[in-house]
Scaffold this motif. Structure first.
Motif, PDB file in Angstrom:
ATOM      1  N   LEU A 166      43.078  71.620  65.434  1.00 28.82           N
ATOM      2  CA  LEU A 166      43.650  70.747  66.458  1.00 28.82           C
ATOM      3  C   LEU A 166      43.176  69.310  66.284  1.00 28.82           C
ATOM      4  N   GLU A 167      41.898  69.142  65.988  1.00 26.68           N
ATOM      5  CA  GLU A 167      41.356  67.798  65.755  1.00 26.68           C
ATOM      6  C   GLU A 167      42.098  67.115  64.614  1.00 26.68           C
ATOM      7  N   ALA A 168      42.355  67.882  63.566  1.00 31.23           N
ATOM      8  CA  ALA A 168      43.053  67.313  62.414  1.00 31.23           C
ATOM      9  C   ALA A 168      44.461  66.854  62.805  1.00 31.23           C
ATOM     10  N   PHE A 169      45.158  67.649  63.598  1.00 26.14           N
ATOM     11  CA  PHE A 169      46.506  67.259  64.037  1.00 26.14           C
ATOM     12  C   PHE A 169      46.464  66.034  64.945  1.00 26.14           C
ATOM     13  N   ASP A 272      54.353  68.483  64.261  1.00 26.11           N
ATOM     14  CA  ASP A 272      52.934  68.660  64.568  1.00 26.11           C
ATOM     15  C   ASP A 272      52.727  69.252  65.958  1.00 26.11           C
ATOM     16  N   VAL A 273      53.581  68.867  66.901  1.00 24.48           N
ATOM     17  CA  VAL A 273      53.474  69.425  68.259  1.00 24.48           C
ATOM     18  C   VAL A 273      53.720  70.932  68.230  1.00 24.48           C
ATOM     19  N   VAL A 274      54.674  71.367  67.440  1.00 25.04           N
ATOM     20  CA  VAL A 274      54.937  72.805  67.301  1.00 25.04           C
ATOM     21  C   VAL A 274      53.692  73.519  66.772  1.00 25.04           C
ATOM     22  N   SER A 278      51.313  76.247  68.749  1.00 18.50           N
ATOM     23  CA  SER A 278      51.045  77.548  68.129  1.00 18.50           C
ATOM     24  C   SER A 278      49.545  77.843  68.124  1.00 18.50           C
ATOM     25  N   LEU A 279      48.748  76.830  67.786  1.00 19.90           N
ATOM     26  CA  LEU A 279      47.288  77.006  67.802  1.00 19.90           C
ATOM     27  C   LEU A 279      46.783  77.280  69.219  1.00 19.90           C
TER      28      LEU A 279
END
Length: 291
Positions: A166-169, A272-274, A278-279
């Motif tokens: 998540l941090e990476a996104f 990226d939101v998708v 998902s995460l």
């Protein structure tokens, strides 16, 4: 420290006249709910058992199975209905005399009649048995807790991995977001030039870009999302029950992701939101197992 709500613990305590078996199983539940099955003579120690378990378990559905084997659990004695036997015997004698019936009454016939002779079982209750049950319950709770802690460690590893992704996104979105406004300005300029034969109203373009920039600004959402991620890391190392806190944070993070998706008019951000959602869904499933 994250602790899983699912686990199993077993213990056995032996004495000279009885053996106590205690099994404890826990599964997910919003609150702490006890279901204890045990012999009737132990009902008076039920609250003590709950108090012991309460020191180890804060949340979840707790199923406890207690069995007692051996002579110490049940006492037996022969019950003879002498008055009824006497009436039965006198009836037979009277019937023989009245109707001329021949025959004898044997001891086996009396023994076979359960209404005349039977064995009564009385559930015993003594301090030694109760202490053995409480000791076995605590030992089983210790084994249960060890299993829940071990599973909690694995859950934290999995959730931590998702948090790093998540941090990476979030970092990727923060870097990409400014280019969305610039790309919109370039598209708008080209379209105006096409309609106006190569000329464009710079003031009109700047106004439209400013409006778009305000609507598409996701910086606040990214800041809050990153803050939630850091809170997540901090909560994971707390010693208190953390499941409800994490569940609330996941809901907040999902809300920020939805806002970003609705604001950004960009295919990369939408993609990226998708991935982020998902995460978050995977994390939510794991959090349902945390106490």
């Amino acid at each position: 420290m994250a602790v899983s709500m699912t686990g199993f613990g077993r213990s056995k305590t032996e004495s000279g006249s009885f053996t106590v078996h205690v099994e404890i199983k826990t599964v997910n539940h919003r609150f702490c709910e006890y279901h204890i099955r045990m012999p009737r003579q132990l009902l008076k120690v039920e609250e003590k058992i709950k108090k012991i378990l309460g020191a180890y378990i804060r949340r979840g559905r707790v199923e406890v199975f207690i069995t007692v084997e051996g002579e110490g659990a049940v006492s037996r004695q022969l019950r003879v209905e002498w008055d009824l036997i006497e009436e039965y015997y006198q009836f037979i004698k009277k019937a023989q005399l009245k109707y001329g019936i021949e025959g004898t009454i044997t001891l086996q016939e009396l023994i076979n009649r359960e209404d005349l002779i039977h064995i009564e079982e009385t559930e015993g209750s003594d301090d030694e048995l109760e202490n053995a049950v409480l000791a076995a319950a605590e030992d089983a709770a210790c084994h249960l807790t060890k299993m829940r802690q071990d599973e909690g460690i694995e859950l934290v590893k999995d959730i931590t991995s998702h948090l790093h992704q998540l941090e990476a996104f979030v970092n990727s979105l923060r870097k990409h977001a400014p280019s969305v406004v610039q790309q919109y300005k370039e598209r708008l300029t080209r379209r105006m030039q096409e309609f106006l034969n190569g000329q464009a109203d710079e003031a009109r373009i700047l106004t439209e870009v400013a409006v778009f920039s305000e609507k598409a600004d996701i910086n606040e959402e990214l800041i809050r999302l990153n803050s939630h991620i850091q809170q997540f890391f901090n909560i994971l190392i707390e010693n208190n029950p953390i499941g409800r806190k994490l569940d609330f944070l996941v809901q907040e993070m999902n809300r920020e992701a939805n806002t970003i998706g609705s604001k950004a008019n960009d295919s990369i951000i939408a993609r990226d939101v998708v991935e982020i959602k998902s995460l978050l869904e995977k994390m939510k499933e794991q959090i349902q197992n945390i106490e």
